[in-house]
Design an enzyme around this catalytic site. Sequence first.
Site, mmCIF file in Angstrom:
data_model
loop_
_atom_site.group_PDB
_atom_site.id
_atom_site.type_symbol
_atom_site.label_atom_id
_atom_site.label_comp_id
_atom_site.label_asym_id
_atom_site.label_seq_id
_atom_site.Cartn_x
_atom_site.Cartn_y
_atom_site.Cartn_z
ATOM 1 N N HIS A 89 0.875 -1.191 0.000
ATOM 2 C CA HIS A 89 0.000 0.000 0.000
ATOM 3 C C HIS A 89 0.897 1.221 0.000
ATOM 4 C CE1 HIS A 89 -3.976 1.971 1.163
ATOM 5 N NE2 HIS A 89 -3.107 2.968 1.016
ATOM 6 N N HIS A 124 1.629 5.297 -1.654
ATOM 7 C CA HIS A 124 1.262 6.499 -2.427
ATOM 8 C C HIS A 124 2.529 7.091 -3.024
ATOM 9 C CE1 HIS A 124 -2.912 6.722 -0.963
ATOM 10 N NE2 HIS A 124 -2.412 6.199 0.144
ATOM 11 N N LEU A 125 2.613 7.059 -4.357
ATOM 12 C CA LEU A 125 3.784 7.667 -5.013
ATOM 13 C C LEU A 125 3.468 9.045 -5.580
ATOM 14 C CD1 LEU A 125 5.626 4.742 -6.869
ATOM 15 C CD2 LEU A 125 6.293 5.941 -4.778
ATOM 16 N N ARG A 126 2.181 9.439 -5.520
ATOM 17 C CA ARG A 126 1.773 10.756 -6.031
ATOM 18 C C ARG A 126 2.153 10.902 -7.511
ATOM 19 N NH1 ARG A 126 -1.460 10.905 -1.694
ATOM 20 N NH2 ARG A 126 -0.516 11.729 0.188
ATOM 21 N N ASN A 153 -5.165 7.188 -6.288
ATOM 22 C CA ASN A 153 -5.936 8.406 -5.975
ATOM 23 C C ASN A 153 -5.173 9.677 -6.331
ATOM 24 O OD1 ASN A 153 -4.206 7.773 -3.834
ATOM 25 N ND2 ASN A 153 -5.463 8.870 -2.336
ATOM 26 N N LYS A 189 -8.773 -0.365 -6.291
ATOM 27 C CA LYS A 189 -8.834 0.230 -4.969
ATOM 28 C C LYS A 189 -10.136 0.990 -4.809
ATOM 29 C CE LYS A 189 -7.673 2.030 -0.965
ATOM 30 N NZ LYS A 189 -6.582 2.967 -0.704
ATOM 31 N N HIS A 207 -10.388 1.022 1.297
ATOM 32 C CA HIS A 207 -10.169 1.927 2.429
ATOM 33 C C HIS A 207 -11.461 1.894 3.239
ATOM 34 C CE1 HIS A 207 -8.650 5.901 4.235
ATOM 35 N NE2 HIS A 207 -9.781 5.625 4.850
ATOM 36 N N HIS A 215 -4.726 -0.903 5.434
ATOM 37 C CA HIS A 215 -4.230 -0.170 6.617
ATOM 38 C C HIS A 215 -5.180 -0.299 7.807
ATOM 39 C CE1 HIS A 215 -7.012 2.724 4.968
ATOM 40 N NE2 HIS A 215 -6.181 3.130 4.017
ATOM 41 N N ASP A 264 1.333 2.516 3.515
ATOM 42 C CA ASP A 264 0.495 3.702 3.342
ATOM 43 C C ASP A 264 1.338 4.963 3.449
ATOM 44 O OD1 ASP A 264 -1.752 5.195 2.788
ATOM 45 O OD2 ASP A 264 -2.575 5.091 4.805
ATOM 46 N N HIS A 295 3.292 14.412 1.865
ATOM 47 C CA HIS A 295 2.749 15.743 1.593
ATOM 48 C C HIS A 295 3.918 16.710 1.777
ATOM 49 C CE1 HIS A 295 -1.566 14.694 1.702
ATOM 50 N NE2 HIS A 295 -1.255 13.861 2.684
ATOM 51 N N ALA A 321 -3.643 14.646 5.878
ATOM 52 C CA ALA A 321 -3.466 13.344 6.535
ATOM 53 C C ALA A 321 -2.446 12.495 5.778
ATOM 54 C CB ALA A 321 -4.801 12.617 6.603
#
Lengths: 339, 339
Positions: free
Chosen positions: A14, A16-18, A42, A97, A136, A170, A242, A246, A258
């Site tokens: 899980h 997030h690579l943006r 996302n 997802k 999620h 998560h 996860d 940011h 978050a």
Amino acid sequence: MPQQLSIHSPLDMHLHLRDGEMLKNIAKASAHTFSGAIIMPNLVPPVTNKEEVIAYKSRIMEAIGEESFEPYMTLFFKPSYDRAFLESVRDEITALKLYPAGITTNSEGGVSGFDVEELRPTLTAMSDLGIPLCIHGETNGFVMDREAEFVSIYEKLATAFPELKIIMEHITTKESVEALEKHPNLYATITLHHLLITLDDVAGGMLQPHLFCKPIAKRPHDRKALLEVALKAHPKVMFGSDSAPHPKEAKEACGCAAGVFTAPIALQVLAELFEKHDALDRLPDFISGNAMRIYGVTPPSKEVVLEKSPFVVPNDYNGVVPMYAGEEIAYSIKEVNVG
Amino acid sequence: MPQQLSIHSPLDMHLHLRDGEMLKNIAKASAHTFSGAIIMPNLVPPVTNKEEVIAYKSRIMEAIGEESFEPYMTLFFKPSYDRAFLESVRDEITALKLYPAGITTNSEGGVSGFDVEELRPTLTAMSDLGIPLCIHGETNGFVMDREAEFVSIYEKLATAFPELKIIMEHITTKESVEALEKHPNLYATITLHHLLITLDDVAGGMLQPHLFCKPIAKRPHDRKALLEVALKAHPKVMFGSDSAPHPKEAKEACGCAAGVFTAPIALQVLAELFEKHDALDRLPDFISGNAMRIYGVTPPSKEVVLEKSPFVVPNDYNGVVPMYAGEEIAYSIKEVNVG
């Protein structure tokens, strides 16, 4: 010579690579030490078709450069996906997802209500095609209850689609751990930070924006339940960081976003945690073996050699503040051997 | 002409005025509209003797200038205070404030353990001298449980010292409301923000440092219990803002300090809240009458005229960010008439 420890082909199920600059800034933090990761879809807008998956994957491959790393791509779940669409995209993705609408960062286009009949065509096709569904799982209820309230939806879907692999993403609560035992087709990812912190660490002393995430860290008995299944590498749980970067400014602003950024320190801190609990022999399954079996994937072979020598975590990685910023952790990465 | 509403001699029975520059910057925000307030003694170092009380009061009087406002002074409770000491300081103070050690801002020198026999000499003397005891009631347990866990200590002290007036400060839970009903000598203050927010507002969406306080805001059913006793001006509850200024930088820093600054908007927002619940007739007792009776005080006479015309709350007052900064509230202060 300091004690050494080898971790083979670690997987982050899980991540997030943006996109854009952020992707370029943080992709290698995962790609250097992990063999592969499930990549969250996302983005803004979310990844919802074959062309976008392919394009996003190529941007990831460009960002990771020479690293040996497999991004396992996902699509942002929509109940409008039909069988023909899923068949056409099957080879490009590892999972879908599902986000309840509006529940976390960039989830505005997600699912509202969980009507089994409305979801049946898509979920039946996924089940038939062997595509796992990552969820999620939070309601829009009171922040400490959101995940526990969602468990009945996990159970409803697991019962209605018994051949569909459903991954509770998560997980943070005792209730989710218990659900894992009740349904053969429910699996779970667990983050590093939820094994370490409770709400006390976020808001019990000073308020700590860099530990603020969704789902929010829960109670001590919840953390205990998560630790129990992680430390024995319960066959249905996998590591999923996860890790969610940011910019420093967005985390420390009034009204902070978050997400906890753990990618660069996850392996080292997991080693420290499993060692502390005398469970190092279970780490390979938690961090690789279970995921390979559950997802049926074979990542690029990689050996990460950790050394037990203190490492002071940098204050930021290209403008993103990691967990343990400025603090000392027990393990350092000595070398990474590919192939 | 907009609707008007007069509030007579409002009292804030729990206020942090700080010291030095901060005192000068924020004292008038309370002194202009309130007739008096119980002043918290947790300076650095805390206020622990007669000379310090007198000196602190004179600094407060200087900071409020021409305003008609009575600071009801308190001492920082220590179990070492004996009867002779309390007698000598009696005329300078209205109450003693007890902090469990290390539980909130500047409380390091507070009480550890609550052994009735250890506390008996001081509490018996206070009881005999008619000095109320204000308590910040939190254990050092899990952040959401700290106040509920402390209720048994409130009850133990209330039972052991039945003539001692014990004020449960800034209560945030259903459990504390229930304790109020069980012991004739338990009273409570309730803040504005705990009537308005839950943990959802602090950490349910983005993280909101300006709503982070101790005790932390709790669950919806807790807020409901607080609202019920406040809106009927239960004879044992009083308004106490716990308005607690920190510099903007300290609130928005990574690791933000606890405290919500409500002094400049408390009356207006309370009026709006009581009006919304059709309880305006109970506001005078909640904000003045109950406190005068419970504490036996007669504050300077003041009439605050509110007008129902929108007011945009400033982004900061001398560097302190108030609740509702930049937002519109329904009532404005039209005029304040003294005497």
